[in-house]
Scaffold this motif. Structure first.
Motif, PDB file in Angstrom:
ATOM      1  N   SER A 197      -5.113  72.657 116.533  1.00  0.00           N
ATOM      2  CA  SER A 197      -6.012  72.560 115.392  1.00  0.00           C
ATOM      3  C   SER A 197      -6.860  71.294 115.502  1.00  0.00           C
ATOM      4  O   SER A 197      -6.476  70.333 116.161  1.00  0.00           O
ATOM      5  CB  SER A 197      -5.159  72.531 114.132  1.00  0.00           C
ATOM      6  N   SER A 198      -7.991  71.291 114.815  1.00  0.00           N
ATOM      7  CA  SER A 198      -8.779  70.059 114.795  1.00  0.00           C
ATOM      8  C   SER A 198      -8.244  69.085 113.741  1.00  0.00           C
ATOM      9  O   SER A 198      -8.657  67.939 113.691  1.00  0.00           O
ATOM     10  CB  SER A 198     -10.246  70.371 114.550  1.00  0.00           C
ATOM     11  N   ILE A 255     -21.869  78.483 110.552  1.00  0.00           N
ATOM     12  CA  ILE A 255     -21.192  78.019 109.338  1.00  0.00           C
ATOM     13  C   ILE A 255     -21.892  76.762 108.839  1.00  0.00           C
ATOM     14  O   ILE A 255     -22.033  75.785 109.587  1.00  0.00           O
ATOM     15  CB  ILE A 255     -19.693  77.779 109.613  1.00  0.00           C
ATOM     16  N   THR A 270     -21.098  75.641 105.544  1.00  0.00           N
ATOM     17  CA  THR A 270     -20.366  75.195 104.356  1.00  0.00           C
ATOM     18  C   THR A 270     -19.440  74.043 104.764  1.00  0.00           C
ATOM     19  O   THR A 270     -19.268  73.765 105.945  1.00  0.00           O
ATOM     20  CB  THR A 270     -19.574  76.357 103.729  1.00  0.00           C
ATOM     21  N   MET A 281     -17.932  83.556 107.804  1.00  0.00           N
ATOM     22  CA  MET A 281     -16.465  83.595 107.662  1.00  0.00           C
ATOM     23  C   MET A 281     -15.830  82.226 107.499  1.00  0.00           C
ATOM     24  O   MET A 281     -16.413  81.207 107.837  1.00  0.00           O
ATOM     25  CB  MET A 281     -15.864  84.263 108.892  1.00  0.00           C
ATOM     26  N   ALA A 318     -12.156  80.483 108.429  1.00  0.00           N
ATOM     27  CA  ALA A 318     -10.962  80.753 109.228  1.00  0.00           C
ATOM     28  C   ALA A 318     -10.392  79.441 109.775  1.00  0.00           C
ATOM     29  O   ALA A 318     -11.053  78.405 109.708  1.00  0.00           O
ATOM     30  CB  ALA A 318     -11.325  81.664 110.394  1.00  0.00           C
ATOM     31  N   SER A 319      -9.198  79.496 110.320  1.00  0.00           N
ATOM     32  CA  SER A 319      -8.606  78.285 110.907  1.00  0.00           C
ATOM     33  C   SER A 319      -7.630  78.676 111.997  1.00  0.00           C
ATOM     34  O   SER A 319      -7.369  79.858 112.219  1.00  0.00           O
ATOM     35  CB  SER A 319      -7.867  77.490 109.832  1.00  0.00           C
ATOM     36  N   SER A 320      -7.082  77.675 112.659  1.00  0.00           N
ATOM     37  CA  SER A 320      -6.071  77.930 113.689  1.00  0.00           C
ATOM     38  C   SER A 320      -4.842  78.598 113.089  1.00  0.00           C
ATOM     39  O   SER A 320      -4.167  79.378 113.752  1.00  0.00           O
ATOM     40  CB  SER A 320      -5.588  76.623 114.305  1.00  0.00           C
ATOM     41  N   TYR A 347     -16.311  82.762  99.909  1.00  0.00           N
ATOM     42  CA  TYR A 347     -15.584  83.624 100.836  1.00  0.00           C
ATOM     43  C   TYR A 347     -14.560  84.437 100.055  1.00  0.00           C
ATOM     44  O   TYR A 347     -13.843  83.888  99.211  1.00  0.00           O
ATOM     45  CB  TYR A 347     -14.888  82.787 101.905  1.00  0.00           C
ATOM     46  N   ASP A 364      -7.081  72.565 102.756  1.00  0.00           N
ATOM     47  CA  ASP A 364      -8.439  72.848 102.278  1.00  0.00           C
ATOM     48  C   ASP A 364      -8.444  73.014 100.762  1.00  0.00           C
ATOM     49  O   ASP A 364      -7.558  73.669 100.200  1.00  0.00           O
ATOM     50  CB  ASP A 364      -8.966  74.157 102.897  1.00  0.00           C
ATOM     51  N   PHE A 378     -15.807  76.854  99.529  1.00  0.00           N
ATOM     52  CA  PHE A 378     -15.094  75.797 100.249  1.00  0.00           C
ATOM     53  C   PHE A 378     -15.568  74.463  99.687  1.00  0.00           C
ATOM     54  O   PHE A 378     -16.754  74.165  99.717  1.00  0.00           O
ATOM     55  CB  PHE A 378     -15.399  75.878 101.760  1.00  0.00           C
ATOM     56  N   ARG A 391     -12.133  69.401 102.828  1.00  0.00           N
ATOM     57  CA  ARG A 391     -10.853  69.251 103.504  1.00  0.00           C
ATOM     58  C   ARG A 391     -10.168  68.074 102.829  1.00  0.00           C
ATOM     59  O   ARG A 391     -10.790  67.019 102.643  1.00  0.00           O
ATOM     60  CB  ARG A 391     -11.137  68.951 104.971  1.00  0.00           C
TER      61      ARG A 391
HETATM   62  P1  AMP Z   1      -9.227  74.420 112.997  1.00  0.00           P
HETATM   63  O1  AMP Z   1      -7.822  74.373 112.534  1.00  0.00           O
HETATM   64  O2  AMP Z   1      -9.554  73.383 113.995  1.00  0.00           O
HETATM   65  O3  AMP Z   1      -9.559  75.792 113.455  1.00  0.00           O
HETATM   66  O4  AMP Z   1     -10.136  74.104 111.734  1.00  0.00           O
HETATM   67  C1  AMP Z   1     -10.050  74.908 110.604  1.00  0.00           C
HETATM   68  C2  AMP Z   1     -10.662  74.189 109.444  1.00  0.00           C
HETATM   69  O5  AMP Z   1     -12.089  74.152 109.584  1.00  0.00           O
HETATM   70  C3  AMP Z   1     -10.418  74.864 108.140  1.00  0.00           C
HETATM   71  O6  AMP Z   1      -9.127  74.615 107.625  1.00  0.00           O
HETATM   72  C4  AMP Z   1     -11.526  74.259 107.308  1.00  0.00           C
HETATM   73  O7  AMP Z   1     -11.204  72.954 106.899  1.00  0.00           O
HETATM   74  C5  AMP Z   1     -12.681  74.211 108.300  1.00  0.00           C
HETATM   75  N1  AMP Z   1     -13.464  75.448 108.177  1.00  0.00           N
HETATM   76  C6  AMP Z   1     -13.294  76.612 108.823  1.00  0.00           C
HETATM   77  N2  AMP Z   1     -14.183  77.544 108.421  1.00  0.00           N
HETATM   78  C7  AMP Z   1     -14.941  76.933 107.479  1.00  0.00           C
HETATM   79  C8  AMP Z   1     -16.022  77.348 106.668  1.00  0.00           C
HETATM   80  N3  AMP Z   1     -16.543  78.565 106.733  1.00  0.00           N
HETATM   81  N4  AMP Z   1     -16.536  76.444 105.800  1.00  0.00           N
HETATM   82  C9  AMP Z   1     -16.059  75.206 105.715  1.00  0.00           C
HETATM   83  N5  AMP Z   1     -15.047  74.754 106.460  1.00  0.00           N
HETATM   84  C10 AMP Z   1     -14.484  75.600 107.320  1.00  0.00           C
END
Ligand code: AMP
Length: 608
Positions: free
Chosen positions: A99-100, A303, A305, A328, A330-332, A351, A421, A437, A440
């Motif tokens: 994840s980031s 994206i 947002t 969309m 989404a996340s890891s 969303y 989030d 959204f 974070r």
């Molecule tokens: P990662 O775990 O690295 O894939 O990052 C996922 C995170 O990126 C999510 O938990 C959000 O904080 C952010 N994120 C993903 N999609 C969006 C979106 N459409 N708008 C705003 N933030 C997003």
């Protein structure tokens, strides 16, 4: 549980969406039932639930705790080290997604399973009917999507650890995707799957330019990546046009799979096309360049947002009025929801969570701390006590207008996990809530996929101060704040520092070398994802310290108080957004310094 339908059949897709959203409550119950039926015997859940009789929703909620990453990290680390997946999941964990979001400076690792790729494929397929509902004729051309993979490593036990999109693009689900006339891309898979991001970018842009008359939409996942591509085009258009003119490919593209796939698209010299593209790119202003280069494009899919909203003005400048579409969220950990009104204004994007992706719960959070006064200090929320676990609500019971933190229970071994989030409920589509959204939790700075918290920033600044300011310069850092400067591409972090000589109140004497070392030290101390963006992806530029004159932070306080901050509870904001606060700081800069070297970064070490 994962429905299938033909993505060419828009009506069937829309009907499926109606069914999913109308039956959100029942589907959520089924999801939880399925997850618990499969996994209540895992080591993790056994510790809280005692067997068969305890698989029901209520005992799950009473007994299984809501957790943060640090609570589950030891379990995931054991799987990375080679222990059986059934510590957390009956279905084998086939990979770990990096994840980031980071923990102790390293990416969080999220378990994933083979089946989860089916779920993601389903999720992507649901985006198609939604776009078709609003935009006609998308089956009559191609999409220029600039997609990239990132470095991956193997864990000691042989599991792959990599970012979620790298995992998806490398999967059979993506590479052997069934032909679908709505999803024809200009980029050959070989260019997307190229390890070298510069070669990948060049080849994808070349293919997008050559096929410009077929391109109906352009995009990338995040706005930051798309703007990086625009900048790359600005820097390389002459070379790209030379390749189109001669029907060859520049010699520094050494990846043979990329070369072959691009050459098959070039189909020989094309003087006329090269001249057309070059004359557009040679125009003094790049305003509306996307429309000029891809005249049939109907929208820009990126994206915009969350932290990506900072790129909206720049994108609008380049796009020449094309809608910006965030499809969309989404996340890891899990894919969450889709935007059912894709052509809406970016500030109105909500969303709708798909109830079959995971089991969703929501922790109410204090509305006040998430009001959009962004110059105000963020709450330090890793252990935010204002969050009340007993007030947690289900998906269908959230209230319009309220703020929540999303908590997920997945098919892949996460149970009541706080994603971090913060979302605001904007309405319902049938029985499924729609969310904006908001932010974070506890992130102050973000340029690309980096997410720097107040604490990360404090630690990095403290180290720089200790190592370089005390000796020999003997300066005191009396205050600091930060700003994500995205006025040029790539964007970079700016720190505003108020410095004072230790023994008098004279203006500080600033030594270039010392200040540059401070910049580099801060970068060295920032987390893995920041350093990867800086070192490998080149998606963040050198960090800058702007030293401001003595007394500037007093003026900043006066400003914040004038805008409604309480004098008694005033805390220096650790991050400012554009506007009055930034103007105050910028107008008092007495010296500006940049990091002169790239911070070290190596692919993840997976030791605990
Ligand atoms: P990662 O775990 O690295 O894939 O990052 C996922 C995170 O990126 C999510 O938990 C959000 O904080 C952010 N994120 C993903 N999609 C969006 C979106 N459409 N708008 C705003 N933030 C997003």
């Amino acid at each position: 549980m994962i429905p299938s339908y033909d993505p060419n059949d828009t009506e069937a897709g829309l009907k499926l969406l109606e069914d999913l959203t109308s039956n959100a409550e029942a589907i959520q119950e089924q999801v939880l039932h399925e997850i618990l039926s499969q996994n209540s015997g895992t080591q993790y859940l056994r510790a809280f639930l005692d067997g068969e009789s305890d698989k029901n929703q209520q005992s799950f909620k009473n007994k299984v705790p809501v957790v943060n990453y640090d609570d589950i990290k030891p379990f995931i680390q054991r799987i990375a080290d080679g222990e059986s997946s059934d510590i957390v999941s009956v279905q084998p964990i086939t990979e770990l997604l990096t994840s980031s979001g980071t923990s102790a400076g390293k990416p969080k690792l999220m378990p994933s399973t083979a089946k989860e790729l089916d779920r993601k494929t389903f999720f992507y397929s649901m985006l198609v009917p939604v776009m078709n509902k609003y935009v006609n004729g998308l089956d009559e051309g191609k999409g220029m999507y600039l997609l990239f993979i990132k470095p991956e490593i193997k864990t000691p036990s042989g599991l792959m650890a990599r970012p979620v999109l790298t995992s998806y693009y490398k999967s059979q689900h993506f590479r052997n995707r069934p032909f679908n006339k709505y999803n024809i891309y200009t980029s050959p898979d070989q260019t997307i799957l190229c390890q070298d991001s510069k070669q990948s970018m060049y080849c994808q842009l070349l293919c997008g330019l050559v096929q410009r008359s077929h391109v109906l939409r352009v995009g990338a996942v995040f706005a930051s990546a798309f703007l990086r591509a625009v900048k790359f085009l600005e820097d390389h258009y002459k070379e790209l046009c030379a390749d189109i003119r001669t029907g060859t490919i520049t010699s520094w593209i050494t990846d043979s799979a990329c070369r072959d796939s691009v050459l098959s698209i070039l189909e020989g010299p094309n003087q006329e096309l090269a001249d057309e593209i070059e004359s557009e790119c040679a125009e003094k202003s790049w305003e509306g360049i996307l429309r000029r280069l891809w005249p049939k494009a109907k929208y820009v899919e990126v994206i915009v947002t969350g932290s990506m909203a900072q790129y909206i003005p720049t994108l609008e400048f380049y796009s020449g009025g094309l809608p910006l579409v965030s499809t969309m969220y989404a996340s890891s950990e899990c894919y969450f929801g889709i935007n059912l009104n894709p052509l809406c204004d970016p500030s109105d994007v909500s969303y709708t969570l798909l109830p079959n992706m995971a089991y969703f719960e929501f922790l109410p959070v204090d509305d006040k701390s998430h009001e959009e006064i962004h110059f105000a200090s963020q709450s330090n929320a890793e252990d935010d006590d204002s969050i009340k676990e007993d007030l947690i609500v289900d998906l269908v019971n959230v209230e319009v207008g309220r703020y929540y933190e999303i908590v997920i229970t997945t098919f892949t071994g996460l149970y009541r996990y706080r994603v971090g989030d913060i979302l605001k409920v904007t309405g319902f589509y049938n029985k499924a809530p729609q969310f904006r959204f908001v932010e974070r939790r506890n992130v102050v700075l973000s340029i690309d996929t980096d997410k720097t918290s107040e604490e990360d920033l404090l630690n990095a600044v403290t180290q720089a101060k200790l190592n370089h300011l005390q000796q020999p310069s003997s300066l005191l850092l009396t205050e600091y704040t930060s700003y994500a400067d995205t006025s040029s591409i790539p964007g970079h972090y700016v720190l505003f520092w108020e410095l004072k000589p230790r023994y008098n109140n004279d203006p500080p004497k600033l030594d270039d070398k010392t200040m540059e070392k401070c910049c580099s030290e801060v970068e060295d101390r920032l987390d893995y994802v920041y350093r990867r963006c800086r070192n490998k992806d080149k998606s963040i530029g050198p960090l800058e310290i702007r030293v401001v004159s003595l007394g500037t932070f007093d003026l900043l306080m006066d400003f914040c108080v004038s805008q409604g901050s309480s004098v008694n509870q005033y805390k220096t904001p650790r991050c400012v957004k554009s506007g009055g606060a930034l103007e105050i700081l910028d107008s008092r800069v007495i010296g500006s310094f940049f990091s002169k070297r790239v911070p070290q970064w190596e692919p993840l070490g997976l030791d605990s």
